[in-house]
Design an enzyme around this catalytic site. Structure first.
Site, PDB file in Angstrom:
ATOM      1  N   GLU A  56     -35.925 -25.951 -12.549  1.00  0.00           N
ATOM      2  CA  GLU A  56     -35.564 -25.203 -13.825  1.00  0.00           C
ATOM      3  C   GLU A  56     -34.634 -24.031 -13.702  1.00  0.00           C
ATOM      4  O   GLU A  56     -33.567 -22.229 -13.509  1.00  0.00           O
ATOM      5  CB  GLU A  56     -36.507 -23.877 -14.336  1.00  0.00           C
ATOM      6  CG  GLU A  56     -38.122 -24.303 -14.084  1.00  0.00           C
ATOM      7  CD  GLU A  56     -38.956 -22.939 -14.626  1.00  0.00           C
ATOM      8  OE1 GLU A  56     -38.549 -22.034 -14.663  1.00  0.00           O
ATOM      9  OE2 GLU A  56     -39.823 -23.780 -15.077  1.00  0.00           O
TER      10      GLU A  56
ATOM     11  N   ASN B 194     -37.080 -30.233 -11.564  1.00  0.00           N
ATOM     12  CA  ASN B 194     -37.754 -30.597 -12.175  1.00  0.00           C
ATOM     13  C   ASN B 194     -37.900 -28.504 -13.589  1.00  0.00           C
ATOM     14  O   ASN B 194     -37.303 -28.481 -13.203  1.00  0.00           O
ATOM     15  CB  ASN B 194     -38.940 -29.896 -11.361  1.00  0.00           C
ATOM     16  CG  ASN B 194     -40.612 -29.490 -11.616  1.00  0.00           C
ATOM     17  OD1 ASN B 194     -41.006 -31.006 -12.433  1.00  0.00           O
ATOM     18  ND2 ASN B 194     -40.439 -28.691 -11.750  1.00  0.00           N
TER      19      ASN B 194
ATOM     20  N   HIS C  86     -44.129 -29.311 -20.452  1.00  0.00           N
ATOM     21  CA  HIS C  86     -45.886 -28.327 -21.276  1.00  0.00           C
ATOM     22  C   HIS C  86     -45.348 -28.497 -22.366  1.00  0.00           C
ATOM     23  O   HIS C  86     -44.305 -27.598 -23.241  1.00  0.00           O
ATOM     24  CB  HIS C  86     -45.177 -26.803 -20.517  1.00  0.00           C
ATOM     25  CG  HIS C  86     -45.378 -27.162 -19.406  1.00  0.00           C
ATOM     26  ND1 HIS C  86     -47.124 -26.464 -18.645  1.00  0.00           N
ATOM     27  CD2 HIS C  86     -44.532 -26.452 -18.357  1.00  0.00           C
ATOM     28  CE1 HIS C  86     -46.929 -26.237 -17.084  1.00  0.00           C
ATOM     29  NE2 HIS C  86     -45.328 -26.255 -16.958  1.00  0.00           N
TER      30      HIS C  86
ATOM     31  N   GLU D  76     -45.952 -31.225 -14.857  1.00  0.00           N
ATOM     32  CA  GLU D  76     -47.682 -30.133 -14.603  1.00  0.00           C
ATOM     33  C   GLU D  76     -47.256 -29.963 -16.654  1.00  0.00           C
ATOM     34  O   GLU D  76     -47.739 -29.218 -17.069  1.00  0.00           O
ATOM     35  CB  GLU D  76     -45.907 -28.979 -14.991  1.00  0.00           C
ATOM     36  CG  GLU D  76     -45.545 -28.747 -13.650  1.00  0.00           C
ATOM     37  CD  GLU D  76     -44.519 -27.392 -13.512  1.00  0.00           C
ATOM     38  OE1 GLU D  76     -44.790 -26.982 -14.457  1.00  0.00           O
ATOM     39  OE2 GLU D  76     -43.813 -27.441 -12.508  1.00  0.00           O
TER      40      GLU D  76
ATOM     41  N   ASP E  54     -49.678 -30.709 -20.340  1.00  0.00           N
ATOM     42  CA  ASP E  54     -50.530 -29.506 -20.400  1.00  0.00           C
ATOM     43  C   ASP E  54     -50.025 -29.152 -22.230  1.00  0.00           C
ATOM     44  O   ASP E  54     -49.002 -29.677 -22.448  1.00  0.00           O
ATOM     45  CB  ASP E  54     -50.800 -27.977 -20.287  1.00  0.00           C
ATOM     46  CG  ASP E  54     -49.393 -26.869 -19.859  1.00  0.00           C
ATOM     47  OD1 ASP E  54     -47.928 -27.137 -20.299  1.00  0.00           O
ATOM     48  OD2 ASP E  54     -49.412 -26.108 -18.389  1.00  0.00           O
TER      49      ASP E  54
HETATM   50  C1  XIL Z   1     -47.356 -20.931 -13.435  1.00  0.00           C
HETATM   51  C2  XIL Z   1     -48.256 -20.873 -12.959  1.00  0.00           C
HETATM   52  O1  XIL Z   1     -49.418 -21.496 -13.339  1.00  0.00           O
HETATM   53  C3  XIL Z   1     -49.148 -19.466 -13.097  1.00  0.00           C
HETATM   54  O2  XIL Z   1     -50.148 -19.393 -12.059  1.00  0.00           O
HETATM   55  C4  XIL Z   1     -48.096 -18.168 -12.148  1.00  0.00           C
HETATM   56  O3  XIL Z   1     -48.660 -17.555 -12.153  1.00  0.00           O
HETATM   57  C5  XIL Z   1     -46.528 -18.859 -12.719  1.00  0.00           C
HETATM   58  O4  XIL Z   1     -46.755 -20.020 -12.670  1.00  0.00           O
HETATM   59  N1  XIL Z   1     -43.317 -23.895 -14.223  1.00  0.00           N
HETATM   60  C6  XIL Z   1     -43.527 -24.478 -13.253  1.00  0.00           C
HETATM   61  C7  XIL Z   1     -44.634 -23.532 -12.661  1.00  0.00           C
HETATM   62  O5  XIL Z   1     -42.392 -24.267 -12.138  1.00  0.00           O
HETATM   63  O6  XIL Z   1     -44.637 -23.510 -11.348  1.00  0.00           O
HETATM   64  C8  XIL Z   1     -45.667 -22.724 -13.575  1.00  0.00           C
HETATM   65  O7  XIL Z   1     -46.960 -22.111 -12.332  1.00  0.00           O
HETATM   66  C9  XIL Z   1     -45.740 -22.767 -15.261  1.00  0.00           C
HETATM   67  C10 XIL Z   1     -44.575 -23.317 -15.404  1.00  0.00           C
END
Ligand code: XIL
Length: 468
Positions: A162, A204, A239, A267, A269
Site C-alpha cells: 500500500e 501489493n 477487497h 486478499e 473478499d
Molecule cells: C487486516 C486484517 O485482516 C485485520 O485482522 C487487521 O486488524 C487489520 O489488517 N490490507 C492488508 C491486510 O494488506 O494486511 C489487512 O488485513 C487488510 C487490508
C-alpha cells in the site's frame, strides 16, 4: 419382542451407516485431490488457492483448522508477520506465532506467502518515530532478519504494501516516505533481494484491480523495479464490493504479466450490505467465479488467496460499517454458493463422489473400535538423502482427545527432524505424542497430525495408536 427387533434393526442400520460413512470419509480423503476440494482442484491446475490465517483460531478452533487444512494449499498470515508483531521493540523479534503458522503449513503441505515487510499500518510506534539513516537502517535490519528467519519456508514476500495513495496515484504520505523519500521503495527491494535471493518479491495494494490512476502508478513503479531486476510479482488485494468486479480486471493483470511479472490475487473478499440475502449470495458466487477465472486464464497468475475462512472471521464488518459476509464459508463452517463457484472456476466438481474408474479404492476398510484410533505414516516426498512423511490419526466412533503412536523401524531408519509431535526413540522403536493443539480428532474423522523428515530408506511401517 417387536420392540427388541426394531431396536436391533436400528442398531444394525446404525452400524451399516457408520461403516458406509467411514468408507465415505476414507474415499473422500483419498480422492479429495481429484476435484472435490478447492486445494485438490487448484493442485491439479498447478496454482495456489490460499487463505489468510488467524493463528489464534488455528490453535483453538477445530472447525477453522480443518477448513484451512482441507481446502487450501497456501496460507498467508492475516496479522502475525506484520512488523508490530515481529519486532514490537527495536531489535527484539518475536517469531512465535508466525513459526506456528509455518509449522502448520509444512505439516499440511501448504506454501506460505509472506505479508508484509514494509507498510505504514500495523508498524510499531518506535519505528514510526524514526527518520533518515536510522530509519533506513531499521528497515534493512527488519527485512534482513525476517527474511533470513523464514528463508526456505516463505516462498514470496509483499516487500512493500500500500505505498500508493488513493489520491490520483500519488505515493502514500506515510512515515516511510516522510522519513526516507521516494527511494525507500527501491531500497526495500534491494535489501529484500540480498536477504533471500530465492524469494519472489511483490508489491501489493487494494483498489488496483482495474485500470485507474492508482494501478497506473504501480505499473510505472513496476517497470522501474523490473528493469533493475528487483520485482517478481504484483499482488492485487481485491477487497471487492458485490457486483463491482472491475470490467477491465483481466486487461489490468495482463499488462503487469506482460512486464514479465507473476500476478496474484492476494486478499480476495467480496463484501455486501447487511443483511445479506440468497440473491446477494448468488451474485457473490458469480463475482468470485469471475475473479478466479481471470487468474486461471492467465498463465502468469500464481494463485488466489481469500482473506479469511468464514464470514464471521472477516475483517470487513470491523472496518466497513454495515457490510460483511464477504467470504466462502458461512459462520458455521458450511459452504456458501461462492465456494461452489470458486471450485467450479478451478475445474473442480462439488458433486464428484465416486473414485475415477482407473483407480482402485483404498484397502483400509476396518474402522477403529469405539474410543480407539488407528494411524498411518505416508511418505509424501523422497529426495534420496532424505524423505518427508505425514502422519494421520483416524478416530473410531468416539472422538479422540490425545494420542500416542508407536512403531518400529524395519531397517535402521531414523527421524532427523519433526514438527508438531513429541518424539522419543528407544532402539528401533519410536513413540510420538500430540502437542496439545493437535490432540483432537473428531469421531470417524482422519486428521493429519504431524510430520517428520526421515533418513535411511523411506518406509511406511504400521503404527499402533493409543487414544487418550
Ligand atoms: C487486516 C486484517 O485482516 C485485520 O485482522 C487487521 O486488524 C487489520 O489488517 N490490507 C492488508 C491486510 O494488506 O494486511 C489487512 O488485513 C487488510 C487490508
Amino acid at each position: 419382542m417387536l420392540q427388541t427387533r426394531t431396536r436391533r434393526r436400528a442398531w444394525i442400520a446404525g452400524i451399516v451407516a457408520a461403516v458406509v460413512a467411514f468408507a465415505g470419509v476414507a474415499l473422500s480423503a483419498q480422492y479429495a485431490h481429484a476435484q472435490t476440494t478447492l486445494r485438490g482442484a487448484a493442485d491439479a491446475l498447478g496454482i495456489d488457492i490460499g487463505v489468510a490465517v488467524d493463528v489464534n483460531k488455528l490453535q483453538n478452533d477445530q472447525t477453522y483448522r480443518d477448513i484451512v487444512a482441507t481446502e487450501f494449499n497456501s496460507v498467508t498470515a492475516e496479522n502475525v508477520m506484520k512488523m508490530e508483531t515481529l519486532q514490537p521493540s527495536k531489535g527484539q523479534y518475536n517469531f512465535g506465532q508466525a513459526d506456528t503458522l509455518v509449522a502448520f503449513a509444512q505439516q499440511n503441505g501448504q506454501s506460505v506467502y509472506g505479508h508484509t515487510l514494509v507498510w505504514h499500518s500495523q508498524s510499531p510506534d518506535w519505528v514510526e518515530n524514526e527518520s533518515g539513516q536510522t530509519l533506513r537502517q531499521s528497515m534493512q535490519d527488519h527485512i534482513t532478519t525476517v527474511m533470513d528467519h523464514f528463508e526456505g519456508d516463505v516462498f514470496a514476500w509483499d516487500v512493500v504494501n500500500e505505498v500508493v495513495s488513493d489520491n490520483n496515484g500519488q505515493l502514500r504520505d506515510s512515515f516511510w516516505l516522510q522519513g526516507l523519500g521516494e527511494s525507500y521503495i527501491t531500497d526495500a527491494f534491494e535489501f529484500a533481494r540480498q536477504a533471500d535471493p530465492n524469494a519472489d518479491l511483490y508489491m501489493n495494494d487494494y483498489s488496483i484491480d482495474g485500470i485507474n490512476a492508482k494501478s497506473d502508478r504501480y505499473y510505472e513503479l513496476a517497470q522501474g523495479l523490473v528493469n533493475q531486476g528487483l520485482l517478481d510479482g504484483m499482488g492485487f488485494q481485491a477487497h471487492l464490493i458485490l457486483g463491482q468486479v472491475p470490467g477491465n480486471m483481466e486487461q489490468n493483470l495482463q499488462r503487469f504479466a506482460d512486464l514479465g511479472l507473476k500476478v496474484r490475487i492476494t486478499e480476495l473478499d467480496i463484501r455486501m450490505d447487511l443483511p445479506s440475502s440468497q440473491q446477494m449470495f448468488e451474485q457473490q458466487a458469480q463475482d468470485f467465479e469471475r475473479v478466479v477465472n481471470i487468474c486461471t486464464n492467465l498463465a502468469d497468475c500464481s494463485g488466489v488467496t481469500v482473506w479469511g475462512v468464514r464470514d464471521s472471521d472477516s475483517w470487513v464488518p470491523d472496518v466497513f460499517d454495515g457490510q460483511g459476509d464477504p467470504l466462502l464459508f458461512n459462520d458455521d463452517g458450511s459452504k456458501k454458493p461462492a465456494y461452489d463457484a470458486v471450485l467450479n472456476a478451478l475445474g473442480g466438481d462439488p458433486d464428484e463422489t465416486t473414485p475415477p474408474d482407473d483407480t482402485t479404492p483404498p484397502d483400509e476398510t476396518t474402522p477403529p473400535a469405539d474410543g480407539d484410533c488407528t494411524a498411518r505414516i505416508e511418505v509424501v516426498n523422497d529426495w534420496g538423502s532424505g524423505w518427508q512423511a505425514n502422519v494421520s490419526v483416524t478416530a473410531g466412533q468416539a472422538a479422540v482427545d490425545g494420542w500416542t503412536l508407536t512403531w518400529d523401524w524395519p531397517s535402521g531408519q531414523s527421524i532427523s527432524s519433526s514438527w508438531n509431535a513429541d518424539i522419543s526413540t528407544s532402539g528401533s522403536t519410536v513413540t510420538a505424542g500430540d502437542v496439545g493443539w493437535n490432540a483432537g480428532v473428531g469421531a470417524g474423522q482422519t486428521r493429519e497430525v504431524f510430520g517428520f523428515i526421515g533418513s535411511g530408506t523411506s518406509a511406511e511401517p504400521s503404527v499402533t495408536c493409543q487414544a487418550g
